[in-house]
Motif scaffolding. Sequence first.
Motif, short mmCIF file in Angstrom:
data_model
loop_
_atom_site.label_atom_id
_atom_site.label_comp_id
_atom_site.label_asym_id
_atom_site.label_seq_id
_atom_site.Cartn_x
_atom_site.Cartn_y
_atom_site.Cartn_z
N GLY A 88 0.83 -1.22 0.00
CA GLY A 88 0.00 0.00 0.00
C GLY A 88 0.86 1.25 0.00
N LEU A 89 1.90 1.24 0.88
CA LEU A 89 2.78 2.40 1.01
C LEU A 89 3.52 2.66 -0.30
N GLU A 90 4.00 1.56 -0.92
CA GLU A 90 4.77 1.72 -2.16
C GLU A 90 3.92 2.26 -3.29
N ILE A 91 2.68 1.79 -3.36
CA ILE A 91 1.78 2.33 -4.39
C ILE A 91 1.54 3.82 -4.14
N ALA A 92 1.33 4.17 -2.86
CA ALA A 92 1.05 5.57 -2.53
C ALA A 92 2.23 6.46 -2.91
N TRP A 93 3.48 6.06 -2.57
CA TRP A 93 4.59 6.96 -2.84
C TRP A 93 5.05 6.92 -4.29
N THR A 94 4.40 6.10 -5.10
CA THR A 94 4.62 6.16 -6.55
C THR A 94 3.53 7.00 -7.22
N VAL A 95 2.28 6.73 -6.78
CA VAL A 95 1.15 7.40 -7.44
C VAL A 95 1.10 8.90 -7.11
N VAL A 96 1.28 9.23 -5.81
CA VAL A 96 1.14 10.64 -5.42
C VAL A 96 2.17 11.53 -6.13
N PRO A 97 3.49 11.18 -6.10
CA PRO A 97 4.44 12.03 -6.84
C PRO A 97 4.15 12.09 -8.34
N THR A 98 3.67 10.97 -8.93
CA THR A 98 3.35 10.99 -10.36
C THR A 98 2.27 12.02 -10.65
N ILE A 99 1.25 12.04 -9.79
CA ILE A 99 0.17 13.02 -9.98
C ILE A 99 0.71 14.45 -9.84
N LEU A 100 1.54 14.66 -8.80
CA LEU A 100 2.05 16.02 -8.55
C LEU A 100 2.93 16.50 -9.70
N VAL A 101 3.86 15.63 -10.16
CA VAL A 101 4.78 16.03 -11.24
C VAL A 101 3.99 16.29 -12.53
N THR A 102 2.97 15.46 -12.78
CA THR A 102 2.14 15.68 -13.97
C THR A 102 1.40 17.01 -13.87
N ALA A 103 0.90 17.32 -12.68
CA ALA A 103 0.21 18.59 -12.48
C ALA A 103 1.16 19.76 -12.75
N ILE A 104 2.39 19.66 -12.24
CA ILE A 104 3.37 20.74 -12.47
C ILE A 104 3.64 20.88 -13.97
N ALA A 105 3.77 19.74 -14.67
CA ALA A 105 4.05 19.79 -16.10
C ALA A 105 2.91 20.46 -16.86
N ILE A 106 1.68 20.12 -16.49
CA ILE A 106 0.53 20.71 -17.20
C ILE A 106 0.45 22.21 -16.94
N VAL A 107 0.54 22.60 -15.66
CA VAL A 107 0.46 24.03 -15.34
C VAL A 107 1.58 24.80 -16.05
N SER A 108 2.81 24.25 -16.05
CA SER A 108 3.94 24.93 -16.70
C SER A 108 3.71 25.06 -18.19
N ALA A 109 3.21 23.99 -18.82
CA ALA A 109 3.00 24.02 -20.27
C ALA A 109 1.95 25.07 -20.64
N VAL A 110 0.89 25.15 -19.85
CA VAL A 110 -0.16 26.13 -20.13
C VAL A 110 0.41 27.55 -20.02
N VAL A 111 1.17 27.81 -18.93
CA VAL A 111 1.73 29.15 -18.74
C VAL A 111 2.74 29.48 -19.83
N LEU A 112 3.56 28.49 -20.20
CA LEU A 112 4.57 28.71 -21.24
C LEU A 112 3.91 29.12 -22.55
N SER A 113 2.82 28.42 -22.90
CA SER A 113 2.19 28.73 -24.19
C SER A 113 1.45 30.07 -24.11
N GLN A 114 0.87 30.38 -22.95
CA GLN A 114 0.21 31.68 -22.79
C GLN A 114 1.23 32.82 -22.86
N ASP A 115 2.38 32.63 -22.19
CA ASP A 115 3.39 33.68 -22.16
C ASP A 115 4.03 33.88 -23.53
N ASP A 116 4.04 32.83 -24.34
CA ASP A 116 4.65 32.90 -25.65
C ASP A 116 3.72 33.53 -26.67
N ALA A 117 2.43 33.57 -26.35
CA ALA A 117 1.44 34.04 -27.31
C ALA A 117 1.39 35.56 -27.33
#
Length: 336
Positions: A88-117
């Motif tokens: 359970g612990l191993e699944i949690a510490w794999t899934v939670v960081p994956t979600i967080l890093v994906t969220a950072i990537a999405i937010v960054s990509a949106v801001v990057l494209s907005q700032d470039d426009a």
Amino acid sequence: MRRGSILSLLAIGVVAGGIATAVAVLFPWLPTPASREAGRIDFVFWFVIAICIFIFAIVVAAMVYAITHFRAAPDDDSDGPPIHGHTGLEIAWTVVPTILVTAIAIVSAVVLSQDDAQGADPLRVDVMAQQFAWTFSYPGTSVVSPILYLPDNRSVELALNSKDVIHSFWVPQFGQKEDTVPGLTTHLHITPDRIGTYPVICTELCGLGHALMRSEAIVMTPAAFQKWLTSQAKAAASAASGSGSAPSGAALFKQNGCISCHTLAAAGATGKVGPDLDQLPAEAQRAFVRESIVDPNAYIESGFPKNVMPQTFGSTLSKAQLDALVQYLISSSKKG
Ligand code: CUA
């Protein structure tokens, strides 16, 4: 897990998170943004910082709890109990960081494209970098300025070029940097949203005068900007037609960056990188001054290094401009 353990883990986590939050919030790490692009970049920054503080609190809580509760006695050399992981612990510490890093990537990509426009109806400004000065010109007008004037709340497209080496354009409050590369036009979009005066800084080591390669960006109300642009265009037009189209030596001295490296009281210049032009020898001839501009290495004043003064003025200045600049220097130098 016992209730007491969970409570003490929580308490340690809250304290650690509180301290980290205080460090993040109580110190002014970033300048107050003065453009929409910088505002978005700040949002990404704080989004990532919040996630980091959350993870930091969990790690510190687990660590401090483990150190205080599971510490072996000084003379206890026995093996620890055999442990077979915790799915359970191993699944949690794999899934939670994956979600967080994906969220950072999405937010960054949106801001990057907005700032470039580019926004609607962008104002184009041509930026020319050279050792060691900035020149800003406004296409469609004859206005050239050593200071970047911008209207508030309008999308601006900077088209950046360099006359000599690589420089980098940066206004901390605008939040972005862009290199200027000889032979290449690079672009930067800025939408100023706060009236004020901000520093323009070169952030690419470009020679001896790098640290002095600074100017200012002034964000004004659109009405004030239009007024400035009109008055500058008028002044440029009357200078071009009025005095037999003779270029102004004083203006050339400013536009070509002489002002950032040399001292010349008449121009309000106090640079120390190159020789003091108020100290031109009394017997200085036009030919010597001209040679020093066109071929700076021909004669090097003692105490000053070679290859610092740009060697491009022979090709970037017209004959009339050179004449005007030489005349200006001879007549303004205190001893000239
Ligand atoms: Cu230009 Cu550093």
